[in-house]
Write a protein that holds these residues in place. Structure first.
Motif, mmCIF file in Angstrom:
data_model
loop_
_atom_site.group_PDB
_atom_site.id
_atom_site.type_symbol
_atom_site.label_atom_id
_atom_site.label_comp_id
_atom_site.label_asym_id
_atom_site.label_seq_id
_atom_site.Cartn_x
_atom_site.Cartn_y
_atom_site.Cartn_z
ATOM 1 N N ASP A 101 14.613 -5.206 34.109
ATOM 2 C CA ASP A 101 13.524 -4.244 34.269
ATOM 3 C C ASP A 101 12.640 -4.506 35.479
ATOM 4 O O ASP A 101 12.030 -3.581 36.012
ATOM 5 C CB ASP A 101 12.646 -4.216 33.010
ATOM 6 C CG ASP A 101 13.236 -3.351 31.906
ATOM 7 O OD1 ASP A 101 14.007 -2.432 32.245
ATOM 8 O OD2 ASP A 101 12.943 -3.592 30.735
ATOM 9 N N GLU A 102 12.553 -5.769 35.939
ATOM 10 C CA GLU A 102 11.647 -6.033 37.063
ATOM 11 C C GLU A 102 12.135 -5.374 38.355
ATOM 12 O O GLU A 102 11.348 -5.164 39.281
ATOM 13 C CB GLU A 102 11.467 -7.536 37.279
ATOM 14 C CG GLU A 102 12.683 -8.259 37.824
ATOM 15 C CD GLU A 102 12.377 -9.712 38.135
ATOM 16 O OE1 GLU A 102 11.192 -10.080 38.185
ATOM 17 O OE2 GLU A 102 13.328 -10.478 38.330
ATOM 18 N N LEU A 103 13.425 -5.024 38.419
ATOM 19 C CA LEU A 103 13.955 -4.347 39.598
ATOM 20 C C LEU A 103 13.320 -2.966 39.783
ATOM 21 O O LEU A 103 13.273 -2.442 40.899
ATOM 22 C CB LEU A 103 15.475 -4.213 39.492
ATOM 23 C CG LEU A 103 16.261 -5.529 39.522
ATOM 24 C CD1 LEU A 103 17.713 -5.288 39.122
ATOM 25 C CD2 LEU A 103 16.197 -6.177 40.883
ATOM 26 N N THR A 133 21.638 -8.025 35.030
ATOM 27 C CA THR A 133 21.846 -7.520 36.388
ATOM 28 C C THR A 133 22.725 -6.277 36.374
ATOM 29 O O THR A 133 22.502 -5.336 37.145
ATOM 30 C CB THR A 133 22.494 -8.603 37.259
ATOM 31 O OG1 THR A 133 21.676 -9.772 37.252
ATOM 32 C CG2 THR A 133 22.676 -8.124 38.692
ATOM 33 N N LEU A 134 23.729 -6.261 35.501
ATOM 34 C CA LEU A 134 24.618 -5.104 35.368
ATOM 35 C C LEU A 134 23.813 -3.827 35.130
ATOM 36 O O LEU A 134 24.004 -2.808 35.813
ATOM 37 C CB LEU A 134 25.592 -5.330 34.211
ATOM 38 C CG LEU A 134 26.432 -4.136 33.753
ATOM 39 C CD1 LEU A 134 27.446 -3.751 34.825
ATOM 40 C CD2 LEU A 134 27.143 -4.451 32.438
ATOM 41 N N ILE A 135 22.874 -3.895 34.189
ATOM 42 C CA ILE A 135 22.065 -2.723 33.858
ATOM 43 C C ILE A 135 20.941 -2.539 34.863
ATOM 44 O O ILE A 135 20.643 -1.417 35.296
ATOM 45 C CB ILE A 135 21.483 -2.847 32.441
ATOM 46 C CG1 ILE A 135 22.593 -3.126 31.424
ATOM 47 C CG2 ILE A 135 20.719 -1.581 32.072
ATOM 48 C CD1 ILE A 135 23.677 -2.079 31.383
ATOM 49 N N GLY A 136 20.304 -3.641 35.259
ATOM 50 C CA GLY A 136 19.147 -3.557 36.136
ATOM 51 C C GLY A 136 19.468 -2.990 37.505
ATOM 52 O O GLY A 136 18.789 -2.067 37.980
ATOM 53 N N ILE A 137 20.501 -3.527 38.150
ATOM 54 C CA ILE A 137 20.867 -3.028 39.478
ATOM 55 C C ILE A 137 21.452 -1.625 39.386
ATOM 56 O O ILE A 137 21.088 -0.726 40.152
ATOM 57 C CB ILE A 137 21.855 -3.984 40.174
ATOM 58 C CG1 ILE A 137 21.143 -5.294 40.529
ATOM 59 C CG2 ILE A 137 22.442 -3.337 41.425
ATOM 60 C CD1 ILE A 137 22.002 -6.284 41.291
ATOM 61 N N TYR A 140 10.233 -2.321 39.510
ATOM 62 C CA TYR A 140 8.976 -2.458 40.250
ATOM 63 C C TYR A 140 9.187 -2.090 41.714
ATOM 64 O O TYR A 140 8.488 -1.248 42.279
ATOM 65 C CB TYR A 140 8.472 -3.905 40.207
ATOM 66 C CG TYR A 140 7.857 -4.344 38.908
ATOM 67 C CD1 TYR A 140 7.103 -3.473 38.127
ATOM 68 C CD2 TYR A 140 8.003 -5.656 38.476
ATOM 69 C CE1 TYR A 140 6.527 -3.905 36.948
ATOM 70 C CE2 TYR A 140 7.422 -6.094 37.308
ATOM 71 C CZ TYR A 140 6.685 -5.220 36.541
ATOM 72 O OH TYR A 140 6.103 -5.639 35.383
ATOM 73 N N THR A 141 10.154 -2.779 42.326
ATOM 74 C CA THR A 141 10.438 -2.542 43.741
ATOM 75 C C THR A 141 10.866 -1.099 43.972
ATOM 76 O O THR A 141 10.502 -0.483 44.977
ATOM 77 C CB THR A 141 11.540 -3.502 44.239
ATOM 78 O OG1 THR A 141 11.151 -4.848 43.950
ATOM 79 C CG2 THR A 141 11.752 -3.357 45.734
ATOM 80 N N ALA A 142 11.637 -0.547 43.037
ATOM 81 C CA ALA A 142 12.107 0.825 43.173
ATOM 82 C C ALA A 142 10.945 1.815 43.218
ATOM 83 O O ALA A 142 11.073 2.902 43.792
ATOM 84 C CB ALA A 142 13.049 1.172 42.021
ATOM 85 N N GLN A 143 9.795 1.449 42.618
ATOM 86 C CA GLN A 143 8.626 2.327 42.641
ATOM 87 C C GLN A 143 7.621 1.922 43.716
ATOM 88 O O GLN A 143 6.535 2.485 43.792
ATOM 89 C CB GLN A 143 7.954 2.345 41.270
ATOM 90 C CG GLN A 143 8.867 2.882 40.166
ATOM 91 C CD GLN A 143 8.100 3.282 38.921
ATOM 92 O OE1 GLN A 143 7.165 4.075 38.973
ATOM 93 N NE2 GLN A 143 8.508 2.752 37.785
ATOM 94 N N GLY A 144 8.019 0.937 44.554
ATOM 95 C CA GLY A 144 7.163 0.558 45.666
ATOM 96 C C GLY A 144 6.217 -0.584 45.402
ATOM 97 O O GLY A 144 5.249 -0.783 46.130
ATOM 98 N N TYR A 145 6.494 -1.403 44.366
ATOM 99 C CA TYR A 145 5.602 -2.510 44.025
ATOM 100 C C TYR A 145 6.357 -3.844 43.987
ATOM 101 O O TYR A 145 6.515 -4.457 42.922
ATOM 102 C CB TYR A 145 4.952 -2.276 42.662
ATOM 103 C CG TYR A 145 4.160 -1.005 42.554
ATOM 104 C CD1 TYR A 145 2.919 -0.876 43.184
ATOM 105 C CD2 TYR A 145 4.638 0.073 41.820
ATOM 106 C CE1 TYR A 145 2.192 0.294 43.085
ATOM 107 C CE2 TYR A 145 3.911 1.246 41.718
ATOM 108 C CZ TYR A 145 2.683 1.352 42.348
ATOM 109 O OH TYR A 145 1.973 2.523 42.243
#
Length: 333
Positions: A156-158, A72-76, A160-165
């Motif tokens: 990394d799944e974060l 989460t530290l890196i992902g967020i 997805y949302t950042a690119q609109g998916y």
């Protein structure tokens, strides 16, 4: 699989965007908790050793959450910077941030695997594992630590949302949940691996999600595909700086539960310590059904806020915060 743009963070209706990105994220968190609970149900029903095995898994749970919080530290931190750069129209910088985030997750995974494997015996005893449940906790923790793929998935799944998916993030969680639920009874009861089977099933499930994340993010059809680079110090510092606050919140929650388990074991003594930890593990699973979807709502909306911050659209940020607050109030009511 189609990668047509699902959402335009700069122009689409804010109420609709909040629902479209938060609901899948909320559902994904709910499913994530649900399959964790199913995992514990299987463990608790292992013949003869079910109660002790569940207590062992309960001691491991906050340590595992602490391990995952580094993702989460890196992902967020990375996804927030990534969204800001996309909002500003700087795709080159966004690509660098995504690549650096992935590289940092690789490094963190390696370091944390070594550190936790070397210290797990001490950690488990300090954090509430009695002599009776230590073998089960040690088995579960060893296998899980060897497969720290959750760092990749959570981090990394974060993007997805950042690119609109947001739908891809939900699908990632569903893949892991289905694989875990199917494999649990096979390994635990069919192959008679007991708690080791539960850990192996969890690692395979996370590996499945990890492969899906890497495969989809590397596709050229993504607006910003995943690449691997040597980490850059300045970008890394900015990622950690932004991600430190949510990391600290999750890590603090883990420390609180670790302290609770240690206190229950100490004051419960040889007669009741393990039983109290088992009961606390069941209650904590129930509480996660309420708190985890809330984290999904707020976490899912973060890329939308970051994107409009980069685009200098304060009006859309205010509307997003308002609608997220309303959604949270509705959910809790």
């Amino acid at each position: 699989m189609s990668y047509e743009k699902e959402n335009d963070f700069g122009r689409d209706s804010i109420p609709l965007l909040v629902l479209k990105i938060s609901i899948p994220f909320m559902f994904a968190q709910f499913v994530n908790v649900l399959y964790s609970i199913v995992d514990r149900i299987y463990i608790g029903n292992i013949p003869v050793i079910g109660a002790d095995s569940l207590a062992g898994a309960g001691v491991c749970a906050p340590i595992i959450t602490l391990l995952s919080s580094f993702g989460t530290l890196i992902g967020i931190g990375g996804s927030v910077l990534f969204s800001v750069r996309l909002g500003a129209g700087d795709e080159k910088s966004a690509k660098q941030i995504l690549a650096n985030s992935f590289s940092m997750l690789l490094i963190f995974s390696g370091i944390l695997t070594i550190v936790f494997l070397l210290t797990k015996d001490y950690l488990l005893r300090w954090f509430g594992a009695s002599a009776d449940i230590f073998p089960y906790a040690n088995t579960y923790m060893t296998i899980y630590t060897l497969g720290t793929f959750s760092l990749f998935v959570n981090g990394d799944e974060l993007f997805y949302t950042a690119q609109g998916y947001p739908g891809l993030g939900m699908l990632t969680t569903l893949i892991g949940a289905i694989v875990n639920i199917v494999l649990d009874p096979v390994f635990i009861f069919g192959l008679e691996m007991d708690i080791a089977g539960a850990a192996v099933a969890t690692v395979i499930a996370q590996m499945s999600s990890c492969i899906f994340v890497l495969y989809t993010l590397k596709r050229k059809k993504m607006r910003i595909p995943l690449t691997l680079v040597k980490p850059e110090r300045e970008i890394g510092k900015r990622i950690v700086k932004i991600g430190f606050s949510p990391f600290l919140i999750l890590a603090s929650d883990s420390v609180i539960i670790i302290a609770l388990n240690a206190v229950l074991q100490y004051y419960g003594g040889a007669d009741y310590g393990d039983t109290l930890i088992t009961a606390a593990t069941i209650v904590q699973s129930y509480m996660l059904l309420i708190t985890a979807p809330m984290l999904g709502v707020t976490g899912g909306s973060q890329p939308l806020i970051s994107y409009n911050y980069g685009a200098n659209r304060a009006d859309r940020i205010r509307k997003t915060v308002l609608w997220v607050l309303m959604l949270c109030v509705f959910f809790t009511a």
